[in-house]
Design an enzyme around this catalytic site. Structure first.
Site, PDB file in Angstrom:
ATOM      1  CE  LYS A   1      -4.118   1.581   2.615  1.00 44.26           C
ATOM      2  NZ  LYS A   1      -4.691   1.963   1.394  1.00 44.26           N
TER       3      LYS A   1
ATOM      4  N   GLY B   1       6.295   0.596   5.786  1.00 49.13           N
ATOM      5  CA  GLY B   1       7.117  -0.317   5.046  1.00 49.13           C
ATOM      6  C   GLY B   1       7.488  -0.085   3.664  1.00 49.13           C
ATOM      7  CB  CYS B   2       4.829   0.709   1.093  1.00 44.86           C
ATOM      8  SG  CYS B   2       4.039  -0.930   1.466  1.00 44.86           S
ATOM      9  CB  THR B   3       6.892   5.221   3.086  1.00 44.76           C
ATOM     10  OG1 THR B   3       5.667   5.465   2.919  1.00 44.76           O
ATOM     11  CG2 THR B   3       7.940   6.455   2.943  1.00 44.76           C
TER      12      THR B   3
ATOM     13  CB  ALA C   1       8.808   3.779  -2.471  1.00 47.89           C
TER      14      ALA C   1
END
Length: 158
Positions: free
Chosen positions: A42, A47-49, A52
């Protein structure tokens, strides 16, 4: 319905979808170049940030060695655009709200968080070679360290 991950040596499933700018993106347009196709749960979550931003920070290296980076989640293009702008991500994020791509690549499945089970996108990365064949699969990814892990694989002498 959980599917299994694709194997090394398998032809990468073709897809055509929209990126954060509403532009069409397909795997075939990257033939002749290696592609890091990373799946994440998401936009704009911790974590995704981290993942990325690690790709962003190492993007010049990926660019120098001729490797494309594509991120895929089930978020729509508008959410991707906000995420890209907020963190100045220099690569394309592919919108997969109908879950076609995550299912084709076997990354949609059962997850557990704080004792609850639910269906979601597993954090998995595929390296696709110049001919469109899966060269390597990373089934468990550490968001902070993954970009470096990919560079170590792609540039073993570095």
């Amino acid at each position: 319905m959980a599917t299994s991950l694709l194997s090394v040596g398998t032809a990468a499933p073709e897809f055509s979808a929209l990126d954060q700018n509403g532009q069409s993106v397909s795997l075939t347009e990257y033939r002749g170049r290696k592609v890091i196709l990373y799946f994440y749960p998401k936009d704009d979550t911790p974590g995704c940030t981290k993942e990325a931003c690690a790709f962003r920070d190492n993007f010049p290296t990926f660019n120098a060695i001729g490797v494309e980076v594509l991120g895929v989640s089930i978020d729509d293009g508008a959410k991707h655009k906000k995420f890209v702008e907020k963190y100045q991500l220099p690569f394309r994020l592919v919108a997969d709200p109908d879950k076609t791509i995550v299912q084709a690549y076997g990354v949609w499945g059962l997850k557990k968080f704080m004792g609850k089970e639910y269906m979601g996108t597993n954090r998995v990365t595929y390296l696709i070679n110049e001919e469109g064949v899966i060269e390597k699969v990373w089934p468990k990814v550490s968001p902070e360290k993954h970009a470096q892990e990919l560079i170590a694989y792609l540039q073993p002498s570095a």
